[in-house]
Design a protein around this motif. Structure first.
Motif, short mmCIF file in Angstrom:
data_model
loop_
_atom_site.label_atom_id
_atom_site.label_comp_id
_atom_site.label_asym_id
_atom_site.label_seq_id
_atom_site.Cartn_x
_atom_site.Cartn_y
_atom_site.Cartn_z
N LEU A 102 0.82 -1.21 0.00
CA LEU A 102 0.00 0.00 0.00
C LEU A 102 0.86 1.26 0.00
CD1 LEU A 102 -2.80 -1.18 2.41
CD2 LEU A 102 -2.99 -0.78 -0.05
N ALA A 103 2.02 1.21 0.63
CA ALA A 103 2.95 2.34 0.55
C ALA A 103 3.41 2.54 -0.90
CB ALA A 103 4.15 2.11 1.46
N GLU A 104 3.59 1.44 -1.62
CA GLU A 104 3.97 1.52 -3.03
C GLU A 104 2.83 2.11 -3.86
OE1 GLU A 104 6.60 0.46 -6.41
OE2 GLU A 104 6.72 1.25 -4.38
N VAL A 105 1.60 1.71 -3.56
CA VAL A 105 0.44 2.29 -4.26
C VAL A 105 0.41 3.79 -4.05
CG1 VAL A 105 -2.08 2.39 -4.33
CG2 VAL A 105 -0.93 0.17 -4.23
N ARG A 106 0.56 4.23 -2.83
CA ARG A 106 0.55 5.67 -2.54
C ARG A 106 1.69 6.38 -3.27
NH1 ARG A 106 1.39 7.36 2.92
NH2 ARG A 106 0.84 9.40 2.06
N ARG A 107 2.84 5.73 -3.34
CA ARG A 107 4.00 6.36 -3.99
C ARG A 107 3.75 6.61 -5.47
NH1 ARG A 107 8.07 5.11 -7.15
NH2 ARG A 107 7.58 2.88 -7.26
N ILE A 108 3.13 5.64 -6.16
CA ILE A 108 2.98 5.78 -7.61
C ILE A 108 1.74 6.56 -8.01
CG2 ILE A 108 4.31 3.67 -8.01
CD1 ILE A 108 1.71 2.21 -8.66
N LEU A 109 0.76 6.73 -7.09
CA LEU A 109 -0.45 7.47 -7.42
C LEU A 109 -0.18 8.98 -7.45
CD1 LEU A 109 -3.32 5.74 -5.39
CD2 LEU A 109 -3.15 5.92 -7.90
N ARG A 110 -0.81 9.64 -8.42
CA ARG A 110 -0.81 11.10 -8.43
C ARG A 110 -1.75 11.60 -7.33
NH1 ARG A 110 -1.34 9.92 -14.18
NH2 ARG A 110 0.66 10.35 -15.20
N PRO A 111 -1.56 12.84 -6.84
CA PRO A 111 -2.52 13.40 -5.89
C PRO A 111 -3.94 13.34 -6.47
CG PRO A 111 -0.58 14.79 -6.02
CD PRO A 111 -0.44 13.76 -7.11
N GLY A 112 -4.86 12.81 -5.69
CA GLY A 112 -6.24 12.65 -6.16
C GLY A 112 -6.48 11.34 -6.88
N GLY A 113 -5.42 10.58 -7.15
CA GLY A 113 -5.59 9.28 -7.79
C GLY A 113 -6.24 8.29 -6.85
N THR A 114 -6.76 7.20 -7.42
CA THR A 114 -7.52 6.25 -6.60
C THR A 114 -6.96 4.84 -6.66
OG1 THR A 114 -9.09 5.85 -8.42
CG2 THR A 114 -9.68 7.53 -6.78
N PHE A 115 -7.06 4.17 -5.53
CA PHE A 115 -6.81 2.74 -5.41
C PHE A 115 -8.15 2.08 -5.16
CE2 PHE A 115 -5.70 -0.76 -2.27
CZ PHE A 115 -5.41 -1.69 -3.26
N ARG A 116 -8.56 1.21 -6.06
CA ARG A 116 -9.87 0.56 -5.98
C ARG A 116 -9.65 -0.93 -5.74
NH1 ARG A 116 -13.25 3.42 -10.88
NH2 ARG A 116 -11.95 5.29 -11.14
N PHE A 117 -10.35 -1.48 -4.76
CA PHE A 117 -10.01 -2.83 -4.31
C PHE A 117 -11.25 -3.64 -3.97
CE2 PHE A 117 -9.83 0.26 -0.91
CZ PHE A 117 -10.62 -0.30 0.09
N VAL A 118 -11.14 -4.95 -4.18
CA VAL A 118 -12.12 -5.95 -3.75
C VAL A 118 -11.30 -7.08 -3.14
CG1 VAL A 118 -13.91 -7.56 -4.50
CG2 VAL A 118 -13.71 -5.32 -5.61
N GLU A 119 -11.44 -7.29 -1.84
CA GLU A 119 -10.56 -8.22 -1.14
C GLU A 119 -11.34 -9.04 -0.12
OE1 GLU A 119 -7.41 -8.60 -1.88
OE2 GLU A 119 -6.99 -6.81 -3.08
N HIS A 120 -10.78 -10.21 0.24
CA HIS A 120 -11.40 -10.97 1.32
C HIS A 120 -10.57 -10.78 2.59
CE1 HIS A 120 -8.66 -14.56 1.35
NE2 HIS A 120 -8.53 -14.29 0.07
N VAL A 121 -11.28 -10.82 3.74
CA VAL A 121 -10.69 -10.37 5.00
C VAL A 121 -11.05 -11.32 6.13
CG1 VAL A 121 -10.73 -7.94 4.32
CG2 VAL A 121 -12.70 -8.90 5.52
#
Length: 219
Positions: free
Chosen positions: A132-151
């Motif tokens: 998730l730190a990597e996702v934040r690093r590569i996203l532009r400001p305002g960019g989105t991470f969209r996820f469907v996961e089991h927990v």
């Protein structure tokens, strides 16, 4: 898409037997899983742009949610998945930029991405916090991470007991997959500007898998 060398690739064990099994399993079971997850994916993946980064693209289950002619930057370390993924991309009319890397070290440049997606992936990455730190690093400001996961299910429930009971065989079979991760908490603690999460339950024979979340995190 611009690349950078600021991250060192995270090791991924290419296990010939389990890799081929998982590629075949998700190819065969894909339609069944898709029926179970379609409503949630359709909401979270609605309106995807013309270029998307996906963590753990597998055999291409999410290609159908991309617009025709889009580019998918597929971060998929399991070589056994690659052949079916390429075939699926051709059928869907999606340009495939395949990266044999892990979610923790995509190799993409800082702030170079508008949208990252994942489904049924954070359960099996070596280090969800690093991913998730990597996702934040590569996203532009305002960019989105969209996820469907089991927990992980709630403590004291039959599903939680099943998750504990099948922990080791499940993890071995599905290449490190854990049904006991609090991924909602992990996403909320990852430093995104905003996080929206829906919790829901599937009704499938795969009891440890049935507690799920879907949502969007905004950088």
């Amino acid at each position: 898409m611009t690349e950078t060398n600021t991250t060192t690739p995270t090791p991924f064990e290419q296990h010939a037997g389990r890799g081929r099994f998982n590629a075949s399993f998700f190819h065969v079971m894909g339609p069944y899983l898709e029926r179970s997850l379609r409503d949630h994916k359709s909401r979270v993946f609605a309106g995807l742009p013309a270029e998307v980064v996906e963590l753990g693209s597998g055999v291409g289950a999410n290609l159908r949610y991309l617009p025709h002619g889009a580019t998918l930057v597929a971060v998929e370390p399991n070589r056994a998945m690659h052949g079916r993924l390429r075939d699926a991309a051709r059928r869907q009319g999606v340009r495939l930029d395949l990266r044999e890397r892990t979610a923790e070290s995509t190799g993409l440049a800082d702030g170079s991405v508008d949208t990252v997606i994942s489904s049924l992936v954070l359960c099996s990455v070596h280090d969800p916090d690093a991913a998730l730190a990597e996702v934040r690093r590569i996203l532009r400001p305002g960019g989105t991470f969209r996820f469907v996961e089991h927990v992980a299910a709630e403590e004291g429930t039959p599903t939680r007991a099943a998750q504990r009971l099948f922990r080791r065989p499940w993890g071995w079979t599905f290449e490190g997959c854990s049904c006991e991760r609090d991924l909602e908490g992990t996403v909320r603690a990852a430093g995104f500007a905003a996080v929206e999460v829906e919790r829901y339950r599937l009704h499938t024979p795969f009891l440890p898998f049935n507690t799920q979340i879907a949502g969007t995190a905004t950088a």
